[in-house]
Enzyme design. Structure first.
Site, PDB file in Angstrom:
ATOM      1  CB  ILE A  46      73.459   9.127   0.899  1.00  0.00           C
ATOM      2  CG1 ILE A  46      74.535   8.483   0.033  1.00  0.00           C
ATOM      3  CG2 ILE A  46      73.568  10.648   0.855  1.00  0.00           C
ATOM      4  CD1 ILE A  46      74.329   8.717  -1.455  1.00  0.00           C
ATOM      5  CG  HIS A  48      69.678  11.613   0.105  1.00  0.00           C
ATOM      6  ND1 HIS A  48      70.576  11.757  -0.940  1.00  0.00           N
ATOM      7  CD2 HIS A  48      69.323  10.300   0.108  1.00  0.00           C
ATOM      8  CE1 HIS A  48      70.737  10.586  -1.535  1.00  0.00           C
ATOM      9  NE2 HIS A  48      70.000   9.687  -0.920  1.00  0.00           N
ATOM     10  CB  CYS A 403      90.579  -7.936   6.862  1.00  0.00           C
ATOM     11  SG  CYS A 403      90.948  -9.319   5.798  1.00  0.00           S
TER      12      CYS A 403
HETATM   13  C1  LIG Z   1      69.400   0.756  -3.736  1.00  0.00           C
HETATM   14  C2  LIG Z   1      68.888   1.622  -2.625  1.00  0.00           C
HETATM   15  C3  LIG Z   1      69.534   2.805  -2.305  1.00  0.00           C
HETATM   16  C4  LIG Z   1      69.044   3.630  -1.293  1.00  0.00           C
HETATM   17  N1  LIG Z   1      69.780   4.697  -0.888  1.00  0.00           N
HETATM   18  C5  LIG Z   1      69.327   5.461   0.124  1.00  0.00           C
HETATM   19  C6  LIG Z   1      70.124   6.534   0.617  1.00  0.00           C
HETATM   20  O1  LIG Z   1      71.274   6.705   0.225  1.00  0.00           O
HETATM   21  N2  LIG Z   1      69.591   7.345   1.560  1.00  0.00           N
HETATM   22  C7  LIG Z   1      68.331   7.169   2.035  1.00  0.00           C
HETATM   23  O2  LIG Z   1      67.892   7.978   2.841  1.00  0.00           O
HETATM   24  N3  LIG Z   1      67.587   6.111   1.651  1.00  0.00           N
HETATM   25  C8  LIG Z   1      68.069   5.250   0.721  1.00  0.00           C
HETATM   26  N4  LIG Z   1      67.347   4.167   0.332  1.00  0.00           N
HETATM   27  C9  LIG Z   1      66.063   3.914   0.973  1.00  0.00           C
HETATM   28  C10 LIG Z   1      66.231   3.237   2.331  1.00  0.00           C
HETATM   29  O3  LIG Z   1      67.154   2.184   2.250  1.00  0.00           O
HETATM   30  C11 LIG Z   1      64.879   2.700   2.772  1.00  0.00           C
HETATM   31  O4  LIG Z   1      63.939   3.753   2.723  1.00  0.00           O
HETATM   32  C12 LIG Z   1      64.910   2.162   4.193  1.00  0.00           C
HETATM   33  O5  LIG Z   1      65.964   1.280   4.401  1.00  0.00           O
HETATM   34  C13 LIG Z   1      63.591   1.460   4.450  1.00  0.00           C
HETATM   35  O6  LIG Z   1      63.609   0.948   5.751  1.00  0.00           O
HETATM   36  P1  LIG Z   1      62.347   0.180   6.301  1.00  0.00           P
HETATM   37  O7  LIG Z   1      62.573  -0.011   7.745  1.00  0.00           O
HETATM   38  O8  LIG Z   1      61.105   0.862   5.863  1.00  0.00           O
HETATM   39  O9  LIG Z   1      62.344  -1.202   5.494  1.00  0.00           O
HETATM   40  P2  LIG Z   1      63.127  -2.584   5.810  1.00  0.00           P
HETATM   41  O10 LIG Z   1      64.522  -2.341   6.206  1.00  0.00           O
HETATM   42  O11 LIG Z   1      62.884  -3.476   4.653  1.00  0.00           O
HETATM   43  O12 LIG Z   1      62.355  -3.141   7.084  1.00  0.00           O
HETATM   44  C14 LIG Z   1      61.094  -3.744   6.962  1.00  0.00           C
HETATM   45  C15 LIG Z   1      61.115  -5.030   7.735  1.00  0.00           C
HETATM   46  O13 LIG Z   1      59.806  -5.596   7.740  1.00  0.00           O
HETATM   47  C16 LIG Z   1      59.947  -6.988   7.832  1.00  0.00           C
HETATM   48  N5  LIG Z   1      58.701  -7.611   7.406  1.00  0.00           N
HETATM   49  C17 LIG Z   1      58.126  -7.546   6.194  1.00  0.00           C
HETATM   50  N6  LIG Z   1      56.977  -8.266   6.186  1.00  0.00           N
HETATM   51  C18 LIG Z   1      56.832  -8.796   7.419  1.00  0.00           C
HETATM   52  C19 LIG Z   1      55.864  -9.621   8.034  1.00  0.00           C
HETATM   53  N7  LIG Z   1      54.788 -10.072   7.385  1.00  0.00           N
HETATM   54  N8  LIG Z   1      56.038  -9.972   9.324  1.00  0.00           N
HETATM   55  C20 LIG Z   1      57.107  -9.549  10.031  1.00  0.00           C
HETATM   56  N9  LIG Z   1      58.066  -8.757   9.475  1.00  0.00           N
HETATM   57  C21 LIG Z   1      57.919  -8.382   8.209  1.00  0.00           C
HETATM   58  C22 LIG Z   1      61.120  -7.291   6.911  1.00  0.00           C
HETATM   59  O14 LIG Z   1      61.725  -8.515   7.238  1.00  0.00           O
HETATM   60  C23 LIG Z   1      62.037  -6.093   7.127  1.00  0.00           C
HETATM   61  O15 LIG Z   1      63.090  -6.366   8.011  1.00  0.00           O
HETATM   62  C24 LIG Z   1      67.841   3.289  -0.639  1.00  0.00           C
HETATM   63  C25 LIG Z   1      67.207   2.080  -0.929  1.00  0.00           C
HETATM   64  C26 LIG Z   1      67.760   1.220  -1.886  1.00  0.00           C
HETATM   65  C27 LIG Z   1      67.170  -0.115  -2.098  1.00  0.00           C
END
Ligand SMILES: Cc1cc2nc3c(=O)[nH]c(=O)nc-3n(C[C@H](O)[C@H](O)[C@H](O)COP(=O)(O)OP(=O)(O)OC[C@H]3O[C@@H](n4cnc5c(N)ncnc54)[C@H](O)[C@@H]3O)c2cc1C
Length: 476
Positions: A46, A48, A403
């Site tokens: 979403i 938001h 599909c």
């Molecule tokens: C159930 C749920 C529902 C949500 N719903 C929403 C929503 O509807 N709308 C919204 O805005 N947000 C939502 N969120 C929040 C949103 O999904 C997250 O804020 C966002 O995906 C975070 O992205 P990121 O890039 O910070 O983390 P990630 O996608 O986890 O990316 C971090 C990356 O770092 C890598 N990494 C970690 N440690 C190391 C290391 N030591 N060395 C190399 N790589 C490493 C990992 O492999 C990973 O790929 C939701 C989250 C959840 C779990």
């Protein structure tokens, strides 16, 4: 200047793209073999509006800004995005009071177009909503997307503009000397860098520790879902929320960009070390059914395709951690709980243009191409367009996934763009996303992956090392 981004989720990929606008060497590291395989892979999708977040928090600020950036970003990077609007539904007098509080909070955060609706107005917009509803809060700027597509598209565009992606490389250490970042270490060796951006999702606390910078403990908050397939998404037009609890936005009914309907998520706090606990549970799924059924009583549960769970990286103090730190050249983009997906483009712009570029005196490049074209989808082409492609390349005529009508040409193009696993192909092409959930196409896709990557089929995985699908050596 050499800048490393740790994390190829939606946040890190968008940061790499923004930094690629500058004359600097950008390196992105992710321990997964593909981008978007962390928290970004399993969430509600979403975009938001920003009325859920307390005024004055980074969440509120970046959510509203990020929401406004999505339409143009989706056009530039050609990922799926649709503004559906959302309704928060109240079923008693206390919940009606909550709607007023959310409206006030949204106004304070600068959310456009919020409106309090009567029962009749809610039911006129969404006739399938539980008739026991008493009132609603309408938020027209809420949208939906496929979160992994955002990360993939940003990553492809960052790479096209010169960023170097080191996938399957885990960062084990960060070297800091005289209060400055010097280098980072992966299993492949030492990389000397001038700056590091910590966008490591659930592991941002560990990365911060490596640099000697304090970080709030991250609690994995599990969210479980049930996904209903097409045409269940036709049942409602907007995202439906209950009134929120102190820990979550509640269990929702969410139309998906593919015409499905997503029910969930739950909100269950796990111990800090349970960063990979993405299994579903019977108590979680029954909570999903109860919660979603309260909003829409006649859910077509016979269209259920799959269940899954994601983990929110919930920082102890509840807010995002974004900006510079006491270590020169070490920047945070962590604590990315919800609405991190929404906020990601605004956080990327803020960090790149307002923090890192002035800090490191970076100069803009003259040539930056903001556009990325998505893989054409046979399912969306006219008969004439499809025929033309088949005349040019027969692989457009070989359907792999019945599909979702995905052809061999699309799978090959997905691999050319970085898919290395079955999930990678699925998330780029939708092959395996349909009613049979891959039962009919999995073997064909494995054979194409093996052929294109020059690997034995026993080395093809679902989502990276440890998820091999065939055990033992396969005879040629
Ligand atoms: C159930 C749920 C529902 C949500 N719903 C929403 C929503 O509807 N709308 C919204 O805005 N947000 C939502 N969120 C929040 C949103 O999904 C997250 O804020 C966002 O995906 C975070 O992205 P990121 O890039 O910070 O983390 P990630 O996608 O986890 O990316 C971090 C990356 O770092 C890598 N990494 C970690 N440690 C190391 C290391 N030591 N060395 C190399 N790589 C490493 C990992 O492999 C990973 O790929 C939701 C989250 C959840 C779990």
């Amino acid at each position: 200047m050499r800048i490393a981004v740790i994390g190829g989720g939606v946040v890190g990929s968008l940061i790499a793209r923004e930094l690629a606008r500058y004359d600097a060497e950008i390196l992105l590291f992710d321990r997964e073999v593909e981008v978007g395989f962390g928290v970004t892979k399993a969430n509600s999708g979403i975009i938001h509006a920003g009325f859920h977040d307390e005024p004055g928090t980074l969440r509120a600020r970046f959510c509203v800004l990020g929401n406004a950036l999505y339409p143009e970003l989706a056009e530039e990077l050609e990922f799926s995005f649709r503004r559906t609007g959302a309704l928060v539904l109240a079923f008693d007098a206390e919940e009606e009071e909550t709607l007023k509080r959310l409206w006030e909070q949204g106004e304070a955060n600068g959310v456009p177009g919020l409106a309090l609706l009567s029962r009749e107005e809610v039911l006129a917009k969404e006739p399938e909503v539980n008739p026991a509803v008493r009132a609603g809060l309408f938020a027209p700027t809420v949208g939906i997307t496929a979160p992994w597509e955002v990360a993939q598209a940003a990553a492809e565009n960052a790479q096209a503009n010169g960023a170097e992606f080191h996938l399957g490389e885990e960062v084990f250490g960060i070297e800091v000397k005289n209060g400055r970042v010097q280098a980072l270490r992966t299993q492949k060796g030492l990389y000397f860098v001038d700056a590091v951006v910590n966008a490591a999702g659930l592991f941002a606390d560990r990365i911060s520790e490596m640099a000697g910078v304090p970080f709030p403990t991250l609690i994995p908050r599990r969210g479980e879902y049930i996904l209903l397939g097409e045409p269940a998404g036709n049942l409602v037009h907007s995202v439906l929320f209950p009134t929120p609890s102190p820990v979550s936005k509640g269990i929702l009914v969410i139309p998906t960009v593919d015409g499905g309907l997503l029910l969930g998520p739950t909100a269950e706090d796990l111990p800090p070390e349970a960063k990979e606990a993405t299994e579903t549970t019977s108590h979680g799924l029954s909570q999903v059914l109860r919660g979603a059924g309260k909003l829409v009583p006649k859910l077509p549960l016979n269209q259920a395709l799959k269940t899954f769970a994601g983990l929110r990286p919930e920082p102890e103090n509840g807010d995002f951690v974004v900006g510079p730190t006491k270590v020169r050249g070490f920047y945070q983009a962590g604590g990315m709980r919800s609405p991190g997906l929404t906020a990601a483009p605004a956080i990327a712009q803020f960090l790149a243009h307002e923090v890192i570029a002035p800090d490191l005196a970076l100069k803009k490049k003259t040539a930056f191409n903001p556009k990325r074209a998505r893989i054409p989808r046979a399912a969306e082409l006219s008969e004439e367009e499809w025929e033309k492609l088949i005349r040019e390349d027969l692989r457009w005529g070989r359907i792999v996934c019945f599909c979702n009508t995905v052809t061999e040409a699309e799978v090959v193009e997905a691999i050319r763009r970085g898919a290395r696993t079955l999930d990678g192909v699925k998330f780029r092409t939708r092959a395996g996303f349909g009613r049979c959930q891959g039962s009919f196409c999995m073997a064909k896709i494995m054979a194409i992956l093996a052929r294109e990557l020059g690997l034995g089929p026993e080395r093809i995985t679902l989502r990276g090392p440890g998820s091999e699908l065939i055990f033992g050596k396969v005879r040629p």
